[in-house]
Design a protein around this motif. Structure first.
Motif, PDB file in Angstrom:
ATOM      1  N   ASP A 301     -14.107   0.073   1.152  1.00  0.00           N
ATOM      2  CA  ASP A 301     -12.858  -0.058   0.503  1.00  0.00           C
ATOM      3  C   ASP A 301     -13.820  -1.101  -0.517  1.00  0.00           C
ATOM      4  O   ASP A 301     -13.842  -2.211  -0.028  1.00  0.00           O
ATOM      5  CB  ASP A 301     -11.668  -1.167   1.227  1.00  0.00           C
ATOM      6  CG  ASP A 301     -10.578  -1.335   0.549  1.00  0.00           C
ATOM      7  OD1 ASP A 301     -11.185  -1.530  -0.350  1.00  0.00           O
ATOM      8  OD2 ASP A 301      -9.790  -0.864   1.173  1.00  0.00           O
ATOM      9  N   THR A 303     -11.363  -2.068  -3.611  1.00  0.00           N
ATOM     10  CA  THR A 303     -11.239  -2.271  -4.391  1.00  0.00           C
ATOM     11  C   THR A 303     -10.423  -3.628  -4.999  1.00  0.00           C
ATOM     12  O   THR A 303     -10.597  -3.994  -6.137  1.00  0.00           O
ATOM     13  CB  THR A 303      -9.236  -2.191  -3.647  1.00  0.00           C
ATOM     14  OG1 THR A 303      -8.993  -1.020  -2.790  1.00  0.00           O
ATOM     15  CG2 THR A 303      -7.884  -2.540  -4.527  1.00  0.00           C
ATOM     16  N   ARG A 325      -5.858   1.330  -2.923  1.00  0.00           N
ATOM     17  CA  ARG A 325      -6.329   0.655  -2.521  1.00  0.00           C
ATOM     18  C   ARG A 325      -7.956   1.912  -3.246  1.00  0.00           C
ATOM     19  O   ARG A 325      -7.351   3.260  -3.891  1.00  0.00           O
ATOM     20  CB  ARG A 325      -7.314   1.340  -1.247  1.00  0.00           C
ATOM     21  CG  ARG A 325      -6.081   0.870   0.409  1.00  0.00           C
ATOM     22  CD  ARG A 325      -5.703   0.124  -0.462  1.00  0.00           C
ATOM     23  NE  ARG A 325      -6.339  -1.508  -0.104  1.00  0.00           N
ATOM     24  CZ  ARG A 325      -6.231  -2.964  -0.470  1.00  0.00           C
ATOM     25  NH1 ARG A 325      -4.798  -2.454  -1.156  1.00  0.00           N
ATOM     26  NH2 ARG A 325      -7.152  -3.508  -0.048  1.00  0.00           N
ATOM     27  N   TRP A 327     -11.237   3.386  -2.551  1.00  0.00           N
ATOM     28  CA  TRP A 327     -12.442   3.866  -1.868  1.00  0.00           C
ATOM     29  C   TRP A 327     -13.557   4.297  -2.525  1.00  0.00           C
ATOM     30  O   TRP A 327     -13.690   5.238  -2.978  1.00  0.00           O
ATOM     31  CB  TRP A 327     -11.859   5.014  -0.170  1.00  0.00           C
ATOM     32  CG  TRP A 327     -11.383   4.224   0.227  1.00  0.00           C
ATOM     33  CD1 TRP A 327     -10.574   3.383   0.436  1.00  0.00           C
ATOM     34  CD2 TRP A 327     -10.685   5.234   1.538  1.00  0.00           C
ATOM     35  NE1 TRP A 327      -9.601   3.186   1.536  1.00  0.00           N
ATOM     36  CE2 TRP A 327      -9.378   3.990   1.766  1.00  0.00           C
ATOM     37  CE3 TRP A 327     -10.474   6.289   1.323  1.00  0.00           C
ATOM     38  CZ2 TRP A 327      -8.752   4.377   3.032  1.00  0.00           C
ATOM     39  CZ3 TRP A 327      -9.727   6.934   3.281  1.00  0.00           C
ATOM     40  CH2 TRP A 327      -9.304   6.358   3.753  1.00  0.00           C
TER      41      TRP A 327
END
Length: 600
Positions: A301, A303, A325, A327
């Motif tokens: 992740d 973000t 999010r 990825w």
């Protein structure tokens, strides 16, 4: 001497030189070398080279016999000349000089050759499966399948399990795939169903006190074909155990599969301790609940690196919904614009708008996305993922439930394209902690996400106090090389917990009692805690045979349309048979047109 053979075609060695032998088999191949005629004679066990001299009374018959004809021969075993020995053949040090020949069965012209491993259309292979199965590769696959099943039976018996058979004609079940239905002659208008799995019966065996059950069980599901799923029927190593926890099942099944793949894996490495990966973690790292762990790529992740950045496509999505999010899919050695553009084109071919990327060279990130977010955020991503010059990273953004599956496919594609897959191993894992419930996208209602008969973690208390979407089940899958071999669970053996679990999914008690009354009623008379699993035999053999399609490891498979081209099934039945079953057909218009030859 036996009427047909004193030895099989794989038995003769130098020790048999000067012996007179009798062999029977198929004419595999013929060769004419300067007057001498050579025939490779084949049976299930191997090949033996026959030599026929021009002076032989049987030379003309041998010359005329077609490939794949069945013959019986007699002759003397002699040593091959040194330069004619075949070290790749067990019988390659000897040959048989033929003195007698009888054609037992003459073959017609072949629709596909047996000698060699040429590719042929699937419909030809399945229509003439008896010929296809003579070919060495697929013949050995079916032998391997038999050996694997024999090994499993011995091992399960050694582990204290006993094999019990369960019914093939049973009641239709509302969960899972479509049933195959069988009309009852004795009970007009009523139907049996072929079992999708022996699920309820094996649980009833536990209630009956049999403790450890297994079966090489046939299962029947009316579902579409896939490369790793046969239409119609398949086999599984079905097992169930009483008085066990989830860990007990793992400790029993894991050594069996590890030893099986070691015994038949042709020297490939096998995972020694199967990692346990929670479902949520598997989806975040691999975008799949059946991850191929041979690919050394874990998504992360990132973000934070895009939140508030100048890459407005991602930044605006994040600002509007805190569940969005981003990825990252790291791609070691993929740091070239050509590869990144190729992946972007692939994503567009998959129906996506594209696949954002950054690649690294000369100590910095390159590409439009890197320019948008700036050097500091690019370096943040590079450091988090441990990337270097010559590497790349791809990005997928949105709600994980919407993009996780695509991200997983992109991960696999990167591994394939960059040849990062370690193909010299069988990489196993357990996927655990599946959610009990999910929201059905079609109805927007709560429904079971996996096995409805599983025990929820936390039992009745969890069902009464938790958000259903937060409840996990004692459910688990075994995955090998990205292929799901099996699902299993610790069963819900308490009627009150089962009724409550179904109630949350919108089933009232009357429906559960009607559909699952047999098993539910049995639980009211004392049921032990129990659990089990059912690894798929077909998929195990497919992996061990190095095949990518189940039809290569099943003797008589159906085609993609669930048709048996060899036996011409399914087929029409007579009106007399239908009357006997009290059935009248109500066919679609296009089916009627096909049957009467008219236009619909």
């Amino acid at each position: 001497m036996h009427e047909y053979r004193s030895h099989d075609c794989g038995a003769l060695r130098e020790a048999h030189i000067d012996e007179t032998v009798r062999l029977s088999g198929w004419v595999h191949r013929k060769r004419d070398h300067g007057g001498l005629l050579f025939i490779d004679l084949r049976d299930h066990y191997g090949l033996t080279q026959l030599v026929i001299e021009p002076s032989s009374a049987h030379f003309a018959a041998a010359e005329a016999v077609r490939a794949e004809s069945v013959i019986r021969v007699e002759g003397k075993v002699v040593a091959r000349d040194q330069d004619a020995k075949n070290d790749n053949l067990p019988t390659g040090g000897v040959e048989v000089y033929l003195s007698e020949l009888e054609v037992l069965s003459q073959a017609s012209d072949l629709p596909l050759p047996v000698f060699g491993e040429q590719e042929y259309p699937e419909d030809i292979r399945l229509r003439y499966r008896f010929l296809d199965l003579r070919r060495e590769g697929i013949h050995q696959n079916i032998v391997l399948r038999s050996d694997i099943i024999s090994w499993l039976r011995r091992r399960m018996t050694d582990e204290g399990f006993r094999e019990y058979q369960t019914p093939i004609l049973t009641a239709s079940s509302p969960e899972g795939a479509r049933d195959f239905l069988v009309p009852s002659r004795m009970h007009p208008g009523q139907f049996y169903a072929l079992p999708q799995a022996p699920q309820q019966f094996k649980q009833l065996l536990m209630v009956a006190g049999f403790d450890r059950y297994f079966q090489i069980a046939p299962c029947f599901r009316d579902e579409d074909a896939r490369a790793d799923r046969s239409p119609g029927e398949f086999y599984q190593l079905d097992l169930e155990m009483s008085f066990v926890t989830q860990e007990d099942v793992f400790q029993t099944v894991e050594p069996v599969l590890r030893d099986l793949f070691t015994a038949f894996g042709d020297g490939k490495r096998v995972t020694q301790e199967f990692p346990r990966i929670p479902y949520a973690e598997a989806m975040q790292k691999y975008g799949s609940d059946k991850p191929d762990l041979r690919i050394p790529i874990e998504m992360q992740d990132v973000t934070a690196a895009f939140d508030g950045s100048d890459f407005k496509i991602f930044a605006n999505m994040i600002a509007k919904d805190d569940k969005v999010r981003v990825w990252a899919i790291p791609a070691k050695t993929g740091g070239s614009r050509a590869f990144c553009d190729r992946m972007n084109s692939w994503a567009q071919g998959e129906g996506q708008p594209g696949l954002g990327y950054i690649f690294f060279r000369d100590g910095e990130g390159a590409g439009p996305l890197a320019k948008n977010i700036g050097a500091e955020r690019t370096e943040q991503i590079r450091t988090q993922l441990g990337l270097e010059d010559g590497d790349a990273v791809f990005f997928s953004a949105g709600l994980p439930r919407d993009f996780a599956e695509f991200a997983g496919r992109a991960r696999n594609r990167v591994g394939e394209e960059l040849d990062l897959i370690d193909r010299d191993q069988f990489a196993f894992c357990w996927i655990v902690d599946f959610p009990m419930y999910e929201i059905d996208e079609a109805t927007n209602k709560l429904d079971f996400s996996h096995n409805p008969f599983s025990m929820p973690q936390g039992g009745m208390e969890a069902l009464e106090t938790k958000d259903p979407l937060d409840i996990l089940g004692y459910q688990y899958d075994i995955v090998c090389n990205g292929i799901e071999l099996s699902s299993g669970a610790i069963r819900n053996h308490k009627p009150e917990i089962m009724l409550k679990a179904f109630e949350l999914a919108g089933y009232d008690d009357a429906v559960v009692e009607k559909e699952f009354g047999g098993m539910l009623n049995a639980f009211r008379y004392g049921a032990p805690p129990h659990g089990g699993i059912a690894p798929g035999v077909d998929r195990i053999v497919m992996l061990l045979a190095g095949q990518e399609n189940l039809r290569e490891v099943v003797a008589f498979p159906m085609n993609q349309q669930a048709e048996d081209l060899l036996m011409q099934a399914p087929s029409n039945v007579s009106n007399a048979q239908l009357r006997e079953l009290h059935i009248r057909l109500n066919l679609p218009a296009d089916t009627k047109a096909k049957e009467d030859g008219s236009e619909a």
